[in-house]
Design a protein around this motif. Structure first.
Motif, PDB file in Angstrom:
ATOM      1  N   ASP A   8       0.656  -0.836  -0.090  1.00  0.00           N
ATOM      2  CA  ASP A   8       0.035  -0.350  -0.549  1.00  0.00           C
ATOM      3  C   ASP A   8       0.974   0.998  -0.092  1.00  0.00           C
ATOM      4  N   ASN A   9       0.083   2.189  -0.287  1.00  0.00           N
ATOM      5  CA  ASN A   9       1.540   3.347  -0.110  1.00  0.00           C
ATOM      6  C   ASN A   9      -0.157   4.855  -0.570  1.00  0.00           C
ATOM      7  N   ILE A  10       0.421   6.216   0.025  1.00  0.00           N
ATOM      8  CA  ILE A  10      -0.629   7.261  -0.766  1.00  0.00           C
ATOM      9  C   ILE A  10      -0.785   7.661  -1.783  1.00  0.00           C
ATOM     10  N   ASP A  11       0.082   7.181  -2.578  1.00  0.00           N
ATOM     11  CA  ASP A  11       0.562   7.764  -3.806  1.00  0.00           C
ATOM     12  C   ASP A  11      -0.360   6.266  -4.486  1.00  0.00           C
ATOM     13  N   PHE A  12      -1.539   6.569  -5.598  1.00  0.00           N
ATOM     14  CA  PHE A  12      -1.808   5.506  -6.110  1.00  0.00           C
ATOM     15  C   PHE A  12      -0.934   5.323  -7.590  1.00  0.00           C
ATOM     16  N   THR A  13      -0.565   6.213  -8.080  1.00  0.00           N
ATOM     17  CA  THR A  13       0.553   6.372  -9.419  1.00  0.00           C
ATOM     18  C   THR A  13       1.247   4.762  -8.964  1.00  0.00           C
ATOM     19  N   ILE A  14       1.982   4.953  -7.800  1.00  0.00           N
ATOM     20  CA  ILE A  14       3.005   4.312  -7.377  1.00  0.00           C
ATOM     21  C   ILE A  14       2.368   2.652  -7.142  1.00  0.00           C
ATOM     22  N   VAL A  15       1.288   2.338  -6.177  1.00  0.00           N
ATOM     23  CA  VAL A  15      -0.021   1.289  -6.087  1.00  0.00           C
ATOM     24  C   VAL A  15      -0.110   1.409  -7.541  1.00  0.00           C
ATOM     25  N   GLY A  16      -0.348   1.653  -8.921  1.00  0.00           N
ATOM     26  CA  GLY A  16      -0.561   0.855 -10.337  1.00  0.00           C
ATOM     27  C   GLY A  16       0.847   0.538 -10.983  1.00  0.00           C
ATOM     28  N   HIS A  17       1.761   0.993 -10.805  1.00  0.00           N
ATOM     29  CA  HIS A  17       2.925   0.286 -10.845  1.00  0.00           C
ATOM     30  C   HIS A  17       3.161  -0.661 -10.643  1.00  0.00           C
ATOM     31  N   GLY A  41      -9.130  12.638   5.793  1.00  0.00           N
ATOM     32  CA  GLY A  41      -9.773  13.092   6.599  1.00  0.00           C
ATOM     33  C   GLY A  41     -11.138  13.408   7.805  1.00  0.00           C
ATOM     34  N   GLU A  42     -12.447  12.849   7.016  1.00  0.00           N
ATOM     35  CA  GLU A  42     -13.390  11.414   7.770  1.00  0.00           C
ATOM     36  C   GLU A  42     -13.338  10.240   8.501  1.00  0.00           C
ATOM     37  N   ILE A  43     -12.372   9.534   7.878  1.00  0.00           N
ATOM     38  CA  ILE A  43     -11.466   8.068   8.443  1.00  0.00           C
ATOM     39  C   ILE A  43      -9.948   8.432   8.509  1.00  0.00           C
ATOM     40  N   PRO A  44      -9.249   7.406   9.347  1.00  0.00           N
ATOM     41  CA  PRO A  44      -7.712   7.858   9.600  1.00  0.00           C
ATOM     42  C   PRO A  44      -7.405   7.329   8.174  1.00  0.00           C
ATOM     43  N   HIS A  45      -6.027   8.465   7.524  1.00  0.00           N
ATOM     44  CA  HIS A  45      -5.332   8.681   5.740  1.00  0.00           C
ATOM     45  C   HIS A  45      -4.936   7.232   5.973  1.00  0.00           C
ATOM     46  N   THR A  46      -4.498   6.185   7.107  1.00  0.00           N
ATOM     47  CA  THR A  46      -3.969   5.486   5.966  1.00  0.00           C
ATOM     48  C   THR A  46      -4.836   4.358   6.035  1.00  0.00           C
ATOM     49  N   LEU A  47      -6.490   4.192   6.219  1.00  0.00           N
ATOM     50  CA  LEU A  47      -7.000   3.725   5.701  1.00  0.00           C
ATOM     51  C   LEU A  47      -7.829   3.714   4.288  1.00  0.00           C
ATOM     52  N   VAL A  48      -7.301   4.862   4.292  1.00  0.00           N
ATOM     53  CA  VAL A  48      -7.806   5.183   1.867  1.00  0.00           C
ATOM     54  C   VAL A  48      -6.403   4.996   1.184  1.00  0.00           C
ATOM     55  N   TYR A  49      -5.122   4.945   2.100  1.00  0.00           N
ATOM     56  CA  TYR A  49      -4.135   4.219   1.304  1.00  0.00           C
ATOM     57  C   TYR A  49      -4.884   2.720  -0.150  1.00  0.00           C
ATOM     58  N   PRO A  50      -4.624   3.432  -1.044  1.00  0.00           N
ATOM     59  CA  PRO A  50      -4.616   2.373  -2.336  1.00  0.00           C
ATOM     60  C   PRO A  50      -3.812   1.346  -1.881  1.00  0.00           C
ATOM     61  N   GLU A  51      -4.418   0.242  -1.626  1.00  0.00           N
ATOM     62  CA  GLU A  51      -4.055  -0.930  -1.673  1.00  0.00           C
ATOM     63  C   GLU A  51      -3.896  -2.385  -3.021  1.00  0.00           C
ATOM     64  N   LEU A  52      -2.805  -3.288  -2.446  1.00  0.00           N
ATOM     65  CA  LEU A  52      -2.306  -3.850  -3.867  1.00  0.00           C
ATOM     66  C   LEU A  52      -2.396  -5.602  -3.163  1.00  0.00           C
ATOM     67  N   TRP A  53      -3.392  -6.264  -3.600  1.00  0.00           N
ATOM     68  CA  TRP A  53      -3.692  -7.535  -3.406  1.00  0.00           C
ATOM     69  C   TRP A  53      -4.149  -8.196  -4.509  1.00  0.00           C
ATOM     70  N   VAL A  54      -3.137  -9.583  -3.874  1.00  0.00           N
ATOM     71  CA  VAL A  54      -2.597 -10.783  -5.189  1.00  0.00           C
ATOM     72  C   VAL A  54      -3.475 -11.684  -4.821  1.00  0.00           C
ATOM     73  N   LEU A  55      -4.193 -12.274  -6.139  1.00  0.00           N
ATOM     74  CA  LEU A  55      -5.201 -12.979  -6.072  1.00  0.00           C
ATOM     75  C   LEU A  55      -5.429 -14.056  -5.219  1.00  0.00           C
ATOM     76  N   ASP A  56      -4.601 -14.512  -5.044  1.00  0.00           N
ATOM     77  CA  ASP A  56      -3.897 -16.153  -5.078  1.00  0.00           C
ATOM     78  C   ASP A  56      -3.140 -15.807  -3.898  1.00  0.00           C
ATOM     79  N   LYS A  57      -3.293 -16.268  -2.567  1.00  0.00           N
ATOM     80  CA  LYS A  57      -2.485 -16.820  -1.159  1.00  0.00           C
ATOM     81  C   LYS A  57      -0.864 -17.309  -1.363  1.00  0.00           C
ATOM     82  N   ILE A  58      -0.401 -17.917  -3.232  1.00  0.00           N
ATOM     83  CA  ILE A  58       0.233 -18.782  -3.063  1.00  0.00           C
ATOM     84  C   ILE A  58       1.351 -17.706  -3.670  1.00  0.00           C
ATOM     85  N   ASP A  59       0.857 -17.424  -4.873  1.00  0.00           N
ATOM     86  CA  ASP A  59       1.756 -15.533  -5.016  1.00  0.00           C
ATOM     87  C   ASP A  59       1.930 -14.608  -4.160  1.00  0.00           C
TER      88      ASP A  59
END
Length: 108
Positions: A8-17, A41-59
């Motif tokens: 995860d990262n605050i910058d969506f472009t980094i997560v996208g890369h 501002g409504e919720i803690p900023h760390t909860l709105v970070y873009p996140e990268l998830w792998v679809l299979d835990k084996i990866d």
């Protein structure tokens, strides 16, 4: 098949890369919270970070290693000094090969 958060990262472009890197290695992944920055501002900023998830835990382990290697390499890249355009005198950031103002090439 269980999804795993790998980055995860605050910058969506980094997560996208990072997602592009994983996909190029054949690892299926998904970005979550891509549009959640409006909630900052409504919720803690760390909860709105873009996140990268792998679809299979084996990866998961392989994905984390690909990301680690890339980020280590990126962090150790030499910093290129800014330069002055020989044509218009504009100061240009070292990462650019052409002047943003007049298009002249960087001096050799």
């Amino acid at each position: 098949m269980r999804m795993r958060l790998v980055f995860d990262n605050i910058d969506f472009t980094i997560v996208g890369h990072m997602a592009s890197l994983l996909e190029s290695e054949g690892i299926a992944c998904e970005i979550r919270n891509a549009g959640a920055s409006g909630l900052a501002g409504e919720i803690p900023h760390t909860l709105v970070y873009p996140e990268l998830w792998v679809l299979d835990k084996i990866d998961e382990e392989r994905a984390r290693e690909i990301i680690r290697v890339y980020r280590d390499k990126d962090a150790s890249a030499p910093v290129v000094a800014d330069w002055t355009c020989p044509k218009c005198g504009e100061i240009v950031e070292g990462v650019f090969a052409e002047c943003w103002n007049c298009g002249a090439g960087a001096p050799s």
